[in-house]
Design a protein around this motif. Structure first.
Motif, PDB file in Angstrom:
ATOM      1  N   THR A 179      10.790  -3.500  -5.304  1.00  0.00           N
ATOM      2  CA  THR A 179      10.019  -4.899  -5.132  1.00  0.00           C
ATOM      3  C   THR A 179       9.074  -4.614  -3.937  1.00  0.00           C
ATOM      4  O   THR A 179       8.046  -5.603  -4.042  1.00  0.00           O
ATOM      5  CB  THR A 179      10.838  -5.984  -5.245  1.00  0.00           C
ATOM      6  N   LYS A 180       9.395  -3.932  -3.088  1.00  0.00           N
ATOM      7  CA  LYS A 180       8.402  -3.558  -1.936  1.00  0.00           C
ATOM      8  C   LYS A 180       7.786  -2.186  -2.055  1.00  0.00           C
ATOM      9  O   LYS A 180       7.222  -1.523  -1.064  1.00  0.00           O
ATOM     10  CB  LYS A 180       9.104  -3.687  -0.661  1.00  0.00           C
ATOM     11  N   ARG A 181       7.616  -1.570  -3.249  1.00  0.00           N
ATOM     12  CA  ARG A 181       7.055  -0.582  -3.660  1.00  0.00           C
ATOM     13  C   ARG A 181       7.613   0.671  -2.839  1.00  0.00           C
ATOM     14  O   ARG A 181       6.898   1.616  -2.292  1.00  0.00           O
ATOM     15  CB  ARG A 181       5.409  -0.560  -3.310  1.00  0.00           C
ATOM     16  N   ALA A 193       5.069   3.437  -0.855  1.00  0.00           N
ATOM     17  CA  ALA A 193       3.885   2.703  -0.339  1.00  0.00           C
ATOM     18  C   ALA A 193       3.637   2.933   1.065  1.00  0.00           C
ATOM     19  O   ALA A 193       2.678   2.232   1.651  1.00  0.00           O
ATOM     20  CB  ALA A 193       3.788   1.117  -0.542  1.00  0.00           C
ATOM     21  N   MET A 233       4.488   3.383   5.264  1.00  0.00           N
ATOM     22  CA  MET A 233       5.187   2.623   6.240  1.00  0.00           C
ATOM     23  C   MET A 233       5.336   1.039   6.155  1.00  0.00           C
ATOM     24  O   MET A 233       4.307   0.686   5.652  1.00  0.00           O
ATOM     25  CB  MET A 233       4.880   2.993   7.587  1.00  0.00           C
ATOM     26  N   LEU A 258       4.429  -2.600   6.740  1.00  0.00           N
ATOM     27  CA  LEU A 258       3.910  -2.796   7.572  1.00  0.00           C
ATOM     28  C   LEU A 258       4.616  -4.163   8.396  1.00  0.00           C
ATOM     29  O   LEU A 258       4.170  -4.331   9.641  1.00  0.00           O
ATOM     30  CB  LEU A 258       2.595  -3.784   6.927  1.00  0.00           C
ATOM     31  N   GLY A 295       2.114   7.071   5.417  1.00  0.00           N
ATOM     32  CA  GLY A 295       3.236   7.560   5.966  1.00  0.00           C
ATOM     33  C   GLY A 295       4.174   8.242   4.909  1.00  0.00           C
ATOM     34  O   GLY A 295       4.987   9.464   5.178  1.00  0.00           O
ATOM     35  N   SER A 335      -4.572   5.593   3.211  1.00  0.00           N
ATOM     36  CA  SER A 335      -5.069   4.257   3.279  1.00  0.00           C
ATOM     37  C   SER A 335      -5.076   3.766   4.788  1.00  0.00           C
ATOM     38  O   SER A 335      -5.383   2.523   4.905  1.00  0.00           O
ATOM     39  CB  SER A 335      -4.184   3.260   2.448  1.00  0.00           C
TER      40      SER A 335
HETATM   41  N1  ACO Z   1       4.426  -2.423   3.733  1.00  0.00           N
HETATM   42  C1  ACO Z   1       5.148  -3.762   3.472  1.00  0.00           C
HETATM   43  N2  ACO Z   1       4.931  -4.443   2.326  1.00  0.00           N
HETATM   44  C2  ACO Z   1       4.675  -3.583   1.528  1.00  0.00           C
HETATM   45  C3  ACO Z   1       3.963  -2.499   1.442  1.00  0.00           C
HETATM   46  C4  ACO Z   1       3.839  -1.918   2.833  1.00  0.00           C
HETATM   47  N3  ACO Z   1       3.343  -0.609   3.161  1.00  0.00           N
HETATM   48  N4  ACO Z   1       3.518  -2.110   0.254  1.00  0.00           N
HETATM   49  C5  ACO Z   1       3.986  -2.982  -0.737  1.00  0.00           C
HETATM   50  N5  ACO Z   1       4.488  -4.025   0.105  1.00  0.00           N
HETATM   51  C6  ACO Z   1       5.206  -5.234  -0.701  1.00  0.00           C
HETATM   52  C7  ACO Z   1       3.796  -6.368  -0.684  1.00  0.00           C
HETATM   53  O1  ACO Z   1       3.716  -7.054   0.483  1.00  0.00           O
HETATM   54  C8  ACO Z   1       4.729  -7.100  -1.750  1.00  0.00           C
HETATM   55  O2  ACO Z   1       5.590  -7.884  -1.239  1.00  0.00           O
HETATM   56  P1  ACO Z   1       5.839  -9.559  -1.712  1.00  0.00           P
HETATM   57  O3  ACO Z   1       6.172  -9.432  -3.039  1.00  0.00           O
HETATM   58  O4  ACO Z   1       6.996  -9.781  -1.037  1.00  0.00           O
HETATM   59  O5  ACO Z   1       4.677 -10.190  -1.596  1.00  0.00           O
HETATM   60  C9  ACO Z   1       5.294  -6.058  -2.497  1.00  0.00           C
HETATM   61  O6  ACO Z   1       5.620  -5.049  -1.844  1.00  0.00           O
HETATM   62  C10 ACO Z   1       4.556  -5.654  -4.032  1.00  0.00           C
HETATM   63  O7  ACO Z   1       3.488  -5.499  -3.523  1.00  0.00           O
HETATM   64  P2  ACO Z   1       1.957  -5.725  -4.477  1.00  0.00           P
HETATM   65  O8  ACO Z   1       0.872  -5.324  -3.480  1.00  0.00           O
HETATM   66  O9  ACO Z   1       2.096  -7.047  -4.901  1.00  0.00           O
HETATM   67  O10 ACO Z   1       2.035  -4.564  -5.471  1.00  0.00           O
HETATM   68  P3  ACO Z   1       1.129  -4.003  -6.456  1.00  0.00           P
HETATM   69  O11 ACO Z   1       1.636  -3.226  -7.199  1.00  0.00           O
HETATM   70  O12 ACO Z   1       0.033  -4.928  -6.863  1.00  0.00           O
HETATM   71  O13 ACO Z   1       0.380  -2.887  -5.535  1.00  0.00           O
HETATM   72  C11 ACO Z   1       0.177  -1.237  -3.700  1.00  0.00           C
HETATM   73  C12 ACO Z   1       0.905  -1.681  -4.983  1.00  0.00           C
HETATM   74  C13 ACO Z   1      -1.201  -0.492  -4.313  1.00  0.00           C
HETATM   75  C14 ACO Z   1       1.122  -0.032  -3.196  1.00  0.00           C
HETATM   76  C15 ACO Z   1       0.027  -2.282  -2.642  1.00  0.00           C
HETATM   77  O14 ACO Z   1       1.134  -2.957  -2.395  1.00  0.00           O
HETATM   78  C16 ACO Z   1      -0.446  -1.718  -1.290  1.00  0.00           C
HETATM   79  O15 ACO Z   1      -1.631  -1.410  -1.276  1.00  0.00           O
HETATM   80  N6  ACO Z   1       0.386  -1.553  -0.259  1.00  0.00           N
HETATM   81  C17 ACO Z   1       0.081  -1.072   0.659  1.00  0.00           C
HETATM   82  C18 ACO Z   1      -0.193   0.747   0.647  1.00  0.00           C
HETATM   83  C19 ACO Z   1      -0.520   1.163   1.869  1.00  0.00           C
HETATM   84  O16 ACO Z   1      -1.767   1.214   2.367  1.00  0.00           O
HETATM   85  N7  ACO Z   1       0.436   1.829   2.870  1.00  0.00           N
HETATM   86  C20 ACO Z   1       0.173   2.907   3.778  1.00  0.00           C
HETATM   87  C21 ACO Z   1       0.468   1.985   5.068  1.00  0.00           C
HETATM   88  S1  ACO Z   1       0.028   2.855   6.591  1.00  0.00           S
HETATM   89  C22 ACO Z   1       1.364   3.957   6.973  1.00  0.00           C
HETATM   90  O17 ACO Z   1       2.097   4.352   6.142  1.00  0.00           O
HETATM   91  C23 ACO Z   1       1.263   4.493   8.133  1.00  0.00           C
END
Ligand code: ACO
Length: 276
Positions: free
Chosen positions: A28-30, A68, A70, A72, A120, A142
């Motif tokens: 649910t949090k991908r 998805a 780390m 956030l 990450g 991203s």
């Molecule tokens: N951190 C925290 N929560 C997350 C993350 C994340 N990286 N990715 C997804 N979630 C959560 C969402 O907040 C949402 O939570 P909620 O249902 O409580 O509101 C749930 O997971 C589902 O996410 P959606 O965005 O609704 O799912 P969708 O299938 O439409 O999109 C996608 C998926 C494209 C992966 C989108 O969630 C996204 O862009 N996530 C962030 C990806 C990202 O940029 N990660 C890199 C982080 S930087 C690093 O890792 C150092």
């Protein structure tokens, strides 16, 4: 008594004939990676390394995502309010599984990218020995899209597989790309249609399960070490490592291979493995 299965709420492990399917399990949090997931992954990897039910690890994700990246909330916001030393310990917990353990793991590791793979998540992906992906999986560096530099050790990991132009292009644009492109730039071995991915990954794992495990371990670990050596140093090290591997091999693979080819003429090393 039935041996227990490692894992917990955030990581699911399933055993199948020598393969341990390790699934990041916050669909649910991908499968965003938070601190609890890191603690569980450290425990899972530690325990599978000594578990006879596991000959190969496949790292993948439950649901629509590989990961998805780390979390956030559960990593960045959570560590923002920590003391400096607590943050250091949280980073160490990530580093331990995402690259230190995976890079030097005692068993072969395959990443199977089944869906979203961001930020990450590239670190454990790259630090698995081999990788397959769904051709329509979506990858992205991203970080720039939300105002941070690619951190952890992502750029370093990327630089071991991808050329300079590709690395800077995807880190600077934050543009997403699919599994076919991930294959083209060398992040994965091969991309497959979604419906073939599990079977192809299973076949690769079964191939590895048929090999001499000590030789396989020495092969991957020595390769990773020679990346940072001179030619002279690498040649000396590989000579010593080869002797050490042969001396330590409980199934005397080298002698078996030679006998079955040269004396028994029962197989051809160029075409497959010796009979174990
Ligand atoms: N951190 C925290 N929560 C997350 C993350 C994340 N990286 N990715 C997804 N979630 C959560 C969402 O907040 C949402 O939570 P909620 O249902 O409580 O509101 C749930 O997971 C589902 O996410 P959606 O965005 O609704 O799912 P969708 O299938 O439409 O999109 C996608 C998926 C494209 C992966 C989108 O969630 C996204 O862009 N996530 C962030 C990806 C990202 O940029 N990660 C890199 C982080 S930087 C690093 O890792 C150092």
């Amino acid at each position: 008594s039935t041996p227990s299965v490692p894992g917990g709420d955030n990581v699911k492990v399933e055993f199948e004939d020598g393969i341990a399917w390790v699934k990041l399990n916050r669909p649910t949090k991908r499968n965003a990676m938070d601190l609890n997931m890191s603690t569980e992954m450290n425990n899972v990897l530690d325990s599978l390394e000594l578990d006879d039910r596991c000959g190969v690890v496949v790292l993948t994700g439950e649901g629509e995502a590989f990961s998805a990246g780390m979390d956030l909330q559960g990593f960045f916001r959570a560590t923002d309010v920590m003391s400096d030393v607590e943050r250091l310990r949280a980073q160490r917990e990530n580093r331990n599984w995402q690259w230190r353990k995976l890079m030097w793991y005692g068993k072969p590791t395959i990443a199977m990218v089944n869906g979203w793979c961001f930020g990450g998540a590239f670190t454990p992906l790259i630090c698995c020995d081999l990788a397959y992906a769904d051709q329509d999986a979506v990858f992205g560096l991203s970080e720039v899209n939300w105002g941070i530099i690619p951190g952890g050790v992502v750029p370093k990991a990327l630089s071991t597989l991808v050329n300079h132009r590709e690395a800077l292009y995807y880190m600077m644009t934050g543009e997403k790309f699919d599994g076919r492109e991930a294959e083209r730039i060398g992040i994965i071995n091969k991309a497959f249609p979604k419906e073939e991915l599990v079977a192809k990954t299973r076949a690769l794992a079964r191939n590895l399960l048929g090999k001499n495990p000590l030789v396989l371990r020495a092969t991957k670990i020595s390769y990773k070490h020679i990346l940072e050596m001179s030619w002279e140093g690498a040649a000396e090290y590989l000579s010593a490592k080869g002797d050490q591997t042969t001396a330590a091999d409980p199934e005397s693979g080298r002698a078996q291979g030679m006998k079955q080819f040269l004396d028994d003429k029962t197989y051809k090393p160029g075409l497959g493995n010796y009979e174990r």
